[in-house]
Design a protein around this motif. Structure first.
Motif, PDB file in Angstrom:
ATOM      1  N   GLY A 133      -7.904   0.137   5.721  1.00  0.00           N
ATOM      2  CA  GLY A 133      -8.297   0.800   4.489  1.00  0.00           C
ATOM      3  C   GLY A 133      -9.705   1.355   4.482  1.00  0.00           C
ATOM      4  O   GLY A 133     -10.043   2.194   3.643  1.00  0.00           O
ATOM      5  N   ASP A 172      -8.483   0.952  -2.206  1.00  0.00           N
ATOM      6  CA  ASP A 172      -9.227   0.496  -1.036  1.00  0.00           C
ATOM      7  C   ASP A 172     -10.233   1.542  -0.568  1.00  0.00           C
ATOM      8  O   ASP A 172     -10.007   2.749  -0.701  1.00  0.00           O
ATOM      9  CB  ASP A 172      -8.269   0.161   0.110  1.00  0.00           C
ATOM     10  CG  ASP A 172      -8.796  -0.967   0.982  1.00  0.00           C
ATOM     11  OD1 ASP A 172      -9.877  -1.506   0.667  1.00  0.00           O
ATOM     12  OD2 ASP A 172      -8.141  -1.320   1.968  1.00  0.00           O
ATOM     13  N   ASP A 192      -4.549   4.065  -1.075  1.00  0.00           N
ATOM     14  CA  ASP A 192      -5.555   4.437  -0.084  1.00  0.00           C
ATOM     15  C   ASP A 192      -5.950   5.896  -0.222  1.00  0.00           C
ATOM     16  O   ASP A 192      -6.458   6.502   0.726  1.00  0.00           O
ATOM     17  CB  ASP A 192      -5.022   4.162   1.320  1.00  0.00           C
ATOM     18  CG  ASP A 192      -5.070   2.684   1.675  1.00  0.00           C
ATOM     19  OD1 ASP A 192      -6.057   2.268   2.293  1.00  0.00           O
ATOM     20  OD2 ASP A 192      -4.147   1.947   1.311  1.00  0.00           O
ATOM     21  N   GLU A 221       0.821  -1.223   0.000  1.00  0.00           N
ATOM     22  CA  GLU A 221       0.000   0.000   0.000  1.00  0.00           C
ATOM     23  C   GLU A 221       0.847   1.262   0.000  1.00  0.00           C
ATOM     24  O   GLU A 221       2.054   1.224   0.281  1.00  0.00           O
ATOM     25  CB  GLU A 221      -0.905   0.005   1.238  1.00  0.00           C
ATOM     26  CG  GLU A 221      -0.138   0.170   2.530  1.00  0.00           C
ATOM     27  CD  GLU A 221      -0.995  -0.025   3.771  1.00  0.00           C
ATOM     28  OE1 GLU A 221      -0.721   0.648   4.778  1.00  0.00           O
ATOM     29  OE2 GLU A 221      -1.901  -0.868   3.740  1.00  0.00           O
ATOM     30  N   ARG A 276      -1.526  -1.083  -4.196  1.00  0.00           N
ATOM     31  CA  ARG A 276      -2.725  -0.571  -3.526  1.00  0.00           C
ATOM     32  C   ARG A 276      -2.580   0.914  -3.211  1.00  0.00           C
ATOM     33  O   ARG A 276      -1.541   1.348  -2.707  1.00  0.00           O
ATOM     34  CB  ARG A 276      -2.957  -1.339  -2.226  1.00  0.00           C
ATOM     35  CG  ARG A 276      -3.907  -0.668  -1.232  1.00  0.00           C
ATOM     36  CD  ARG A 276      -4.087  -1.507   0.007  1.00  0.00           C
ATOM     37  NE  ARG A 276      -4.573  -0.715   1.140  1.00  0.00           N
ATOM     38  CZ  ARG A 276      -4.876  -1.207   2.338  1.00  0.00           C
ATOM     39  NH1 ARG A 276      -4.771  -2.514   2.553  1.00  0.00           N
ATOM     40  NH2 ARG A 276      -5.295  -0.421   3.314  1.00  0.00           N
TER      41      ARG A 276
END
Length: 294
Positions: A120, A179, A154, A111, A152
């Protein structure tokens, strides 16, 4: 076939691939009866191993040791591992990825959050400068041999979500995860900007994302669905109810239902599967390349 290739082929096949979040060996034993893929959830691991929220307490040797135990008991299941931000430093992230691949992980999720990190689906998330994350991601991609890498983001700002998703899709990462997606319309928008790159969707009970079936996710162009906490939350509810009932019954255990109740016999049979399952009916994946020990 290596574990990474096996998961990559599954992702490329028809439908949305479900990966079930497990938090210990017992929950994994139950999940293995129903699904052929597991997600090693940071939320679940922080809760079960430390009794702490998912805000950055996980130490990488603990996570690696857990994955090693999982792979020993479940030699044919997909194992996607949440490694948070790579445990801060790019050097540590690469060392962990190398070790996880060597012990048989199928893939990892990396992430772009900055510390203190959050689940998340929690409020208050902050992200690293994009170029800083991309540098860390690139080093991880250069380190892995065949491990599936999920990039990923966020991000919460609408412009930043799409910008980062597009930039991540332009890397050699295998899969993209945004996410905390809040609507089906946003899934469609993200699907559009990532092009042909496989897309992952994270479902968590009580989270920010809509509750969608695998059929609905497939129609939206989602290739993988991770279910972070179905085992953890079900155990929480069941244990709380069982202990409340035990207290109300003055400590008298309930009678085990002979047709389907869980007692010593059922529990032992479940666990015996992890050491007695037939392992010769299907070739094992090829050994992963040697890497740095952990």
């Amino acid at each position: 076939m290596t574990y990474g290739k096996k998961l990559r082929e599954q992702i490329a096949g028809p439908g949305t691939t479900p990966l079930i979040g497990v938090y210990d060996m017992y929950s994994a034993s139950i999940a293995a009866k129903h699904y052929d893929g597991m997600f090693v959830s940071g939320f679940g691991f922080a809760a079960s191993y430390y009794g702490l929220p998912d805000i950055g307490f996980i130490a990488w040797p603990d996570m690696v040791a857990f994955v090693q135990r999982l792979r020993g008991a479940f030699p044919r299941h997909h194992l996607l591992v949440d490694i948070d931000d790579g445990y801060v430093d790019p050097e540590v992230a690469c060392h962990v990825v190398e070790g996880l691949e060597r012990i048989g992980a199928s893939g990892v999720i990396l992430e772009d959050q900055k510390r203190p990190r959050r689940c998340g689906h929690a409020d208050g998330k902050q992200v690293l400068p994009l170029e800083e994350y991309l540098e860390k991601l690139e080093r991880v991609l250069q380190t892995r041999q065949d491990l599936v890498v999920v990039a990923r983001t966020d991000a919460t700002d609408e412009h930043d979500i799409l910008h980062r998703a597009e930039r991540l899709a332009a890397t050699d990462a295998d899969v993209i995860l945004v996410d905390g997606v809040r609507s089906e319309e946003w899934i469609r928008r993200i699907r559009k900007v990532v092009g042909d790159k496989p897309l992952l969707f994270n479902q968590i009970a009580g989270g920010k994302s809509p509750r969608l079936s695998l059929t609905e996710l497939d129609e939206l162009g989602v290739d993988i669905a991770i279910y972070s906490t179905p085992c953890l939350f079900a155990a929480h509810e069941a244990m709380d109810t069982a202990l409340g009932d035990l207290k109300a019954a003055d400590g008298r255990l309930p009678q085990v239902d002979a047709d389907g109740g869980v007692g010593v016999k059922v529990s032992t049979t479940l666990l015996e599967r992890n050491i007695a399952r037939e392992r010769l009916d299907e070739p094992e994946p090829e050994p992963e390349p040697e890497g740095v020990g952990v």
